[in-house]
Design a protein around this motif. Structure first.
Motif, PDB file in Angstrom:
ATOM      1  N   PHE B  29      56.640  24.981  50.741  1.00 51.74           N
ATOM      2  CA  PHE B  29      57.039  23.696  51.315  1.00 51.74           C
ATOM      3  C   PHE B  29      57.116  22.613  50.250  1.00 51.74           C
ATOM      4  O   PHE B  29      58.146  21.934  50.108  1.00 51.74           O
ATOM      5  CB  PHE B  29      56.047  23.285  52.411  1.00 51.74           C
ATOM      6  CG  PHE B  29      56.212  21.873  52.884  1.00 51.74           C
ATOM      7  CD1 PHE B  29      57.320  21.488  53.617  1.00 51.74           C
ATOM      8  CD2 PHE B  29      55.255  20.910  52.575  1.00 51.74           C
ATOM      9  CE1 PHE B  29      57.480  20.181  54.047  1.00 51.74           C
ATOM     10  CE2 PHE B  29      55.406  19.595  53.006  1.00 51.74           C
ATOM     11  CZ  PHE B  29      56.517  19.235  53.745  1.00 51.74           C
ATOM     12  N   PHE B  30      56.065  22.460  49.470  1.00 53.99           N
ATOM     13  CA  PHE B  30      56.039  21.396  48.469  1.00 53.99           C
ATOM     14  C   PHE B  30      57.034  21.667  47.341  1.00 53.99           C
ATOM     15  O   PHE B  30      57.698  20.754  46.852  1.00 53.99           O
ATOM     16  CB  PHE B  30      54.630  21.238  47.901  1.00 53.99           C
ATOM     17  CG  PHE B  30      53.658  20.596  48.848  1.00 53.99           C
ATOM     18  CD1 PHE B  30      53.899  19.326  49.354  1.00 53.99           C
ATOM     19  CD2 PHE B  30      52.499  21.253  49.236  1.00 53.99           C
ATOM     20  CE1 PHE B  30      52.996  18.715  50.230  1.00 53.99           C
ATOM     21  CE2 PHE B  30      51.590  20.651  50.102  1.00 53.99           C
ATOM     22  CZ  PHE B  30      51.838  19.381  50.602  1.00 53.99           C
ATOM     23  N   ALA B  31      57.138  22.905  46.944  1.00 58.66           N
ATOM     24  CA  ALA B  31      58.035  23.228  45.837  1.00 58.66           C
ATOM     25  C   ALA B  31      59.489  23.011  46.231  1.00 58.66           C
ATOM     26  O   ALA B  31      60.300  22.536  45.440  1.00 58.66           O
ATOM     27  CB  ALA B  31      57.830  24.666  45.383  1.00 58.66           C
ATOM     28  N   TYR B  32      59.814  23.345  47.476  1.00 58.59           N
ATOM     29  CA  TYR B  32      61.209  23.191  47.888  1.00 58.59           C
ATOM     30  C   TYR B  32      61.613  21.725  47.871  1.00 58.59           C
ATOM     31  O   TYR B  32      62.757  21.390  47.589  1.00 58.59           O
ATOM     32  CB  TYR B  32      61.436  23.792  49.279  1.00 58.59           C
ATOM     33  CG  TYR B  32      62.892  24.075  49.554  1.00 58.59           C
ATOM     34  CD1 TYR B  32      63.509  25.208  49.045  1.00 58.59           C
ATOM     35  CD2 TYR B  32      63.667  23.195  50.298  1.00 58.59           C
ATOM     36  CE1 TYR B  32      64.843  25.470  49.265  1.00 58.59           C
ATOM     37  CE2 TYR B  32      65.013  23.452  50.538  1.00 58.59           C
ATOM     38  CZ  TYR B  32      65.591  24.594  50.027  1.00 58.59           C
ATOM     39  OH  TYR B  32      66.919  24.847  50.244  1.00 58.59           O
ATOM     40  N   ARG B  33      60.651  20.863  48.176  1.00 55.97           N
ATOM     41  CA  ARG B  33      60.951  19.440  48.133  1.00 55.97           C
ATOM     42  C   ARG B  33      61.250  18.994  46.709  1.00 55.97           C
ATOM     43  O   ARG B  33      62.175  18.216  46.467  1.00 55.97           O
ATOM     44  CB  ARG B  33      59.779  18.643  48.701  1.00 55.97           C
ATOM     45  CG  ARG B  33      60.250  17.543  49.578  1.00 55.97           C
ATOM     46  CD  ARG B  33      59.162  16.924  50.390  1.00 55.97           C
ATOM     47  NE  ARG B  33      57.977  16.600  49.612  1.00 55.97           N
ATOM     48  CZ  ARG B  33      56.833  16.203  50.187  1.00 55.97           C
ATOM     49  NH1 ARG B  33      56.760  16.126  51.497  1.00 55.97           N
ATOM     50  NH2 ARG B  33      55.802  15.907  49.458  1.00 55.97           N
TER      51      ARG B  33
END
Lengths: 168, 168
Positions: B29-33
């Motif tokens: 989730f955080f990396a995709y952002r």
DNA sequence: GACAATACGTCAGCTTTGTTGACATTCCAA
DNA sequence: TTGGAATGTCAACAAAGCTGACGTATTGTC
């Protein structure tokens, strides 16, 4: 420019070519779609969206969190979060209680019903993640996590790390 | 339940605990952002969105592709893609030519101007990916790719592999 | 006690991007 | 040649993000 083909010691820098990077980009795109596919199916039945899932997930992980904290984790505006939160509270999945020390704050918890949905969503998503982890093996998983962490913004990494040690 | 602590041969299965999987989910989730942040900034200036980016990317990768093929790669409805495509064509970034063999088909190419934007977006995204790859190292990158590939749907993996060997 | 700052909620309005339904054009096969 | 299938377009709508403005309760400070 700075990464010209300097003869490197043993392990070459071939993994940093534009072509390799492009494949990494495409892998992220396709994998993220798989990543969200299973929970999306469950959410659709209840006519919720991905935004509801994110809220539920992070309330579960940070029980008692305030609206403001959730806002900074999710990186959206309060109006946007509020719309989602309102429906979750109306539907009895999330409980909002006035803060004891600071009565301006609202502390968010999952209700029993909310925890049931969280579990269902989480199970679906973990099943796929587990299959991928199992197929790739522990060494690959370590690398996976390393690259993802390096890809985060500083603020996101901070949130990520903060939640890391909840159970470690 | 099924992944109770069964004593395993050597390499334990600790990386498959619910907690580990949950961290993987949050990392995604955080990396995709972060992954989308840099191109998003460029797109905002031109008042395009992520959908435009995806279309431009895959038209660049599959020059001459038909609308239908692009549809199945992107996994959206044709009406949704059409809106994006229309603005790109109007703005002179994409050229749509009637098929020679089958006149129902439209073949899509980037114009010179389209290729310029593609390059800018691609550069921005690759810069972050390169930094993450460099920080994590080649072994981690291999693992990263392995896990992502295992996470894809069959159809997505098929598209991914099909584009893989363009330059390999 | 007056007043600014904080935390939260809400209203109005806009954008992007997804959806379904209806329709035109083109191809192909019976 | 004609009817069905395939390709792509137009119209209208919904989800979920955004900005900006405003109201309320509470806190903390001068």
């Amino acid at each position: 420019m700075s990464d010209g083909p300097q003869p490197q010691t043993g392990q070459s820098l071939l993994f940093l070519t534009d072509e390799q990077l492009r494949k990494g980009i495409e892998a992220m795109f396709f994998a993220y779609r798989g990543f969200t596919a299973d929970p999306d199916r469950i959410l659709e039945e209840k006519s919720y969206g991905r935004a509801h899932h994110r809220a539920i997930h992070f309330i579960h992980r940070n029980p008692g969190t305030t609206v403001n904290n959730l806002l900074s984790i999710l990186g959206v505006t309060k109006q946007s979060l509020n719309r989602v939160l309102r429906t979750l509270i109306e539907d009895g999945l999330v409980a909002s209680t006035v803060g004891k020390r600071d009565k301006r704050e609202r502390h968010l918890h999952l209700t029993t019903e909310g925890a049931v949905l969280e579990r269902a969503l989480s199970d679906a998503q973990r099943d796929r993640m587990r299959a991928a982890y199992r197929a790739a093996g522990p060494a690959a998983v370590a690398g996976f996590r390393q690259v993802l962490e390096a890809m985060m913004d500083d603020q996101a990494r901070h949130h990520y790390e903060a939640m890391k040690d909840v159970t470690e």
